[in-house]
Scaffold this motif. Structure first.
Motif, PDB file in Angstrom:
ATOM      1  N   CYS A   3      11.214 -91.726  18.417  1.00 31.52           N
ATOM      2  CA  CYS A   3      11.612 -90.877  19.536  1.00 31.52           C
ATOM      3  C   CYS A   3      10.396 -90.134  20.099  1.00 31.52           C
ATOM      4  N   VAL A   5      10.458 -87.461  21.715  1.00 27.56           N
ATOM      5  CA  VAL A   5      10.726 -86.019  21.673  1.00 27.56           C
ATOM      6  C   VAL A   5      10.510 -85.474  20.271  1.00 27.56           C
ATOM      7  N   CYS A   6      11.168 -86.087  19.279  1.00 32.67           N
ATOM      8  CA  CYS A   6      11.144 -85.514  17.926  1.00 32.67           C
ATOM      9  C   CYS A   6      10.547 -86.454  16.885  1.00 32.67           C
ATOM     10  N   CYS A  24      17.743 -91.875  20.102  1.00 32.72           N
ATOM     11  CA  CYS A  24      17.238 -91.246  18.891  1.00 32.72           C
ATOM     12  C   CYS A  24      18.397 -90.930  17.951  1.00 32.72           C
ATOM     13  N   CYS A  27      18.043 -86.509  17.644  1.00 30.97           N
ATOM     14  CA  CYS A  27      18.334 -85.582  18.742  1.00 30.97           C
ATOM     15  C   CYS A  27      19.131 -86.246  19.871  1.00 30.97           C
ATOM     16  N   HIS A  29      18.242 -88.176  22.128  1.00 35.10           N
ATOM     17  CA  HIS A  29      17.495 -88.417  23.359  1.00 35.10           C
ATOM     18  C   HIS A  29      17.549 -89.911  23.665  1.00 35.10           C
TER      19      HIS A  29
HETATM   20 ZN   LIG Z   1      14.678 -87.423  18.967  1.00 33.80          ZN
END
Ligand SMILES: [Zn+2]
Length: 62
Positions: A3, A5-6, A24, A27, A29
């Motif tokens: 991911c 983002v995370c 993901c 999260c 996403h």
């Molecule tokens: Zn994520």
């Protein structure tokens, strides 16, 4: 593919041609990636190299 983002693991929801719609697991996403086959990457690198060489020849001729 992790991911953006995370950085957790993602799963492929759907394949659409070369596109992979991913989600993901942490999260949720959602994002899309495009798979580029290895030989295609090589061809692109060779094409870029050819353009660079042509440009240098032009420069040398000028
Ligand atoms: Zn994520």
């Amino acid at each position: 593919m992790n991911c953006p983002v995370c950085r957790q693991e993602t799963i492929v929801l759907r394949k659409d041609g070369a596109e992979r719609r991913r989600e993901c697991t942490a999260c949720h996403h959602r994002f899309v990636t495009v798979e580029v086959p290895k030989d295609e990457q090589l061809r692109q690198q060779e094409a870029v190299q050819t353009v660079i060489e042509a440009a240098e020849k032009l420069k040398a001729a000028a």
